[in-house]
Design a protein around this motif. Structure first.
Motif, mmCIF file in Angstrom:
data_model
loop_
_atom_site.group_PDB
_atom_site.id
_atom_site.type_symbol
_atom_site.label_atom_id
_atom_site.label_comp_id
_atom_site.label_asym_id
_atom_site.label_seq_id
_atom_site.Cartn_x
_atom_site.Cartn_y
_atom_site.Cartn_z
ATOM 1 N N UNK A 144 0.873 -1.163 0.000
ATOM 2 C CA UNK A 144 0.000 0.000 0.000
ATOM 3 C C UNK A 144 0.913 1.216 0.000
ATOM 4 N N UNK A 145 0.766 2.055 -1.007
ATOM 5 C CA UNK A 145 1.664 3.194 -1.196
ATOM 6 C C UNK A 145 0.848 4.482 -1.191
ATOM 7 N N UNK A 146 1.221 5.409 -0.319
ATOM 8 C CA UNK A 146 0.605 6.736 -0.281
ATOM 9 C C UNK A 146 1.591 7.747 -0.857
ATOM 10 N N UNK A 147 1.088 8.679 -1.638
ATOM 11 C CA UNK A 147 1.941 9.713 -2.215
ATOM 12 C C UNK A 147 1.420 11.102 -1.867
ATOM 13 N N UNK A 148 2.349 12.037 -1.673
ATOM 14 C CA UNK A 148 1.990 13.416 -1.332
ATOM 15 C C UNK A 148 2.942 14.369 -2.055
ATOM 16 N N UNK A 149 2.483 15.596 -2.237
ATOM 17 C CA UNK A 149 3.366 16.686 -2.637
ATOM 18 C C UNK A 149 3.744 17.467 -1.388
ATOM 19 N N UNK A 150 5.030 17.760 -1.246
ATOM 20 C CA UNK A 150 5.525 18.571 -0.129
ATOM 21 C C UNK A 150 5.873 19.947 -0.687
ATOM 22 N N UNK A 151 5.055 20.979 -0.415
ATOM 23 C CA UNK A 151 5.275 22.292 -1.038
ATOM 24 C C UNK A 151 6.534 23.002 -0.563
ATOM 25 N N UNK A 152 6.927 22.752 0.688
ATOM 26 C CA UNK A 152 8.127 23.386 1.241
ATOM 27 C C UNK A 152 8.895 22.377 2.080
ATOM 28 N N UNK A 153 10.210 22.531 2.114
ATOM 29 C CA UNK A 153 11.037 21.632 2.911
ATOM 30 C C UNK A 153 10.591 21.654 4.374
ATOM 31 N N UNK A 154 10.539 20.466 4.978
ATOM 32 C CA UNK A 154 10.239 20.336 6.398
ATOM 33 C C UNK A 154 11.545 19.965 7.090
ATOM 34 N N UNK A 155 11.984 20.787 8.036
ATOM 35 C CA UNK A 155 13.329 20.597 8.572
ATOM 36 C C UNK A 155 13.348 20.816 10.082
ATOM 37 N N UNK A 156 14.083 19.963 10.753
ATOM 38 C CA UNK A 156 14.367 20.117 12.187
ATOM 39 C C UNK A 156 15.816 19.732 12.406
ATOM 40 N N UNK A 157 16.647 20.700 12.730
ATOM 41 C CA UNK A 157 18.096 20.486 12.818
ATOM 42 C C UNK A 157 18.597 19.901 11.501
ATOM 43 N N UNK A 158 19.262 18.743 11.535
ATOM 44 C CA UNK A 158 19.804 18.178 10.291
ATOM 45 C C UNK A 158 18.864 17.193 9.622
ATOM 46 N N UNK A 159 17.730 16.925 10.244
ATOM 47 C CA UNK A 159 16.770 15.977 9.665
ATOM 48 C C UNK A 159 15.729 16.745 8.859
ATOM 49 N N UNK A 160 15.418 16.251 7.667
ATOM 50 C CA UNK A 160 14.500 17.012 6.818
ATOM 51 C C UNK A 160 13.771 16.122 5.821
ATOM 52 N N UNK A 161 12.623 16.626 5.390
ATOM 53 C CA UNK A 161 11.898 16.077 4.248
ATOM 54 C C UNK A 161 11.999 17.124 3.146
ATOM 55 N N UNK A 162 12.614 16.811 2.020
ATOM 56 C CA UNK A 162 12.807 17.831 0.991
ATOM 57 C C UNK A 162 11.508 18.192 0.273
ATOM 58 N N UNK A 163 11.487 19.358 -0.296
ATOM 59 C CA UNK A 163 10.374 19.777 -1.133
ATOM 60 C C UNK A 163 10.270 18.835 -2.324
ATOM 61 N N UNK A 164 9.055 18.487 -2.703
ATOM 62 C CA UNK A 164 8.878 17.583 -3.841
ATOM 63 C C UNK A 164 7.914 16.459 -3.517
ATOM 64 N N UNK A 165 8.182 15.295 -4.072
ATOM 65 C CA UNK A 165 7.303 14.140 -3.881
ATOM 66 C C UNK A 165 7.707 13.347 -2.643
ATOM 67 N N UNK A 166 6.702 12.864 -1.930
ATOM 68 C CA UNK A 166 6.948 12.051 -0.741
ATOM 69 C C UNK A 166 6.075 10.806 -0.824
ATOM 70 N N UNK A 266 14.106 14.233 -8.971
ATOM 71 C CA UNK A 266 13.463 14.648 -10.211
ATOM 72 C C UNK A 266 14.119 13.986 -11.417
ATOM 73 N N UNK A 267 13.355 13.885 -12.492
ATOM 74 C CA UNK A 267 13.885 13.311 -13.723
ATOM 75 C C UNK A 267 13.349 11.925 -13.984
ATOM 76 N N UNK A 268 13.388 11.522 -15.262
ATOM 77 C CA UNK A 268 12.856 10.223 -15.666
ATOM 78 C C UNK A 268 13.598 9.084 -14.985
ATOM 79 N N UNK A 269 14.914 9.254 -14.810
ATOM 80 C CA UNK A 269 15.715 8.230 -14.159
ATOM 81 C C UNK A 269 16.017 8.610 -12.709
ATOM 82 N N UNK A 270 15.041 9.248 -12.049
ATOM 83 C CA UNK A 270 15.219 9.643 -10.654
ATOM 84 C C UNK A 270 15.447 8.446 -9.749
#
Length: 311
Positions: A144-166, A266-270
């Motif tokens: 079961x796979x859920x997908x989301x768009x992340x409009x802005x980077x989510x960051x706490x110290x050095x841990x982060x979720x980058x902007x883009x697909x999650x 990003x990219x076809x071969x991401x």
């Protein structure tokens, strides 16, 4: 060090066999797939993210360093609603073998996830939620796979979720396939345990004896025990989260409570980039009124299973 996973899709697209692999008699979906997905209509999942640096320790991905714990995300799977809005491409429905997917389904975000940093409590904005179920014919497990768009980077110290697909992936089983795999795992571990005991005994006797012929015999027996450990198959079950708590879904399905959080460059071969782990429980509409926030004290190092969607 981040662990990067090369998508199975790359191997398929990059080979001359791509057309052959899509022949209906080669790559077929589980006949019950569409029914399984439709049955999840209005199912609620409460999801917790544990994001951080991912390192390999003895072959197992482990989250280390700074941590980003996101709690309280509540989503509703809409099993019978096709997606009529822009959403991130899914690895199954939009990949090289879309026939193995239930197709993209709508997903409502009922509660945003939250985390705490030095500025206080912060909400995590996720957009355009979507989900799918992927299940190959005769495979013991689906995903079961859920997908989301992340409009802005989510960051706490050095841990982060980058902007883009999650993406968040959880293994899923039927009651029968789960029981079968658990029994196989138990047998494999029993065989491996017996062989490990023999390996210890033969190694000890080889070191204790001064007789060269006996030393050679014990060495041979130790090698055979080591070979038996490899052939027991127990290592192949270590990456399958069979013994974790299960989330009971409709239609008799069981969702692993432990999954993976990843993104795709990003990219076809991401490339797939592993960000951390996700844990799930059955959601409840009463969770809409709760405001529990994760503190750093509640976060513990998690060794997780690294389940890959298309293996």
């Amino acid at each position: 060090m981040q662990v990067k996973f090369i998508s199975f899709a790359l191997a398929v697209v990059a080979t001359p066999c791509h057309g052959f692999l899509n022949l209906p008699f080669v790559n077929q979906a589980n006949p019950a797939l569409v029914g399984y997905a439709d049955a999840q209509d209005n199912a609620l999942l409460k999801i917790h993210f544990d994001i951080g640096q991912v390192e390999l320790q003895k072959g197992t991905p482990v989250i280390t360093g700074s941590r980003l714990g996101i709690d309280g995300l509540l989503v509703e799977l809409l099993g019978k609603e096709e997606v009529d809005y822009k959403h991130p491409n899914l690895p199954g429905a939009d990949g090289p073998n879309p026939q193995l997917s239930s197709g993209a389904k709508s997903l409502d975000i009922l509660n945003e996830g939250k985390f705490v940093d030095l500025s206080g409590t912060r909400s995590v904005s996720l957009e355009h939620g979507v989900w799918e179920m992927v299940w190959r014919r005769d495979a013991k497990a689906g995903a079961l796979i859920c997908g989301f768009d992340v409009p802005e980077e989510v960051k706490r110290n050095d841990a982060s979720i980058p902007k883009g697909r999650l993406f968040v992936t959880f293994p899923v089983w039927t009651s029968e396939s789960l029981q079968d795999l658990r029994e196989r795992k138990a047998k494999a571990e029993e065989k491996a345990g017996e062989a490990m005991d023999r390996l210890k005994d033969e190694t000890r006797m080889m070191e204790e004896t001064s007789n060269l012929l006996m030393k050679a015999m014990h060495f041979r027996n130790a090698c055979k025990a080591h070979e038996d450990i490899d052939y027991s198959g127990h290592r192949s079950y270590q990456s399958i989260p069979l013994m974790h708590d299960m989330v009971h879904l409709k239609s008799g399905l069981h969702l692993a409570s432990l999954g993976t959080v990843w993104t795709k460059t990003e990219g076809f071969f991401g490339e797939h980039v592993l960000l951390g782990s996700a844990s799930a429980t059955n959601g409840d509409h009463r969770d809409l009124t709760k405001k529990k926030i994760v503190t750093e004290r509640e976060l513990k190092t998690v060794a997780f299973d690294g389940f890959r969607p298309f293996e």
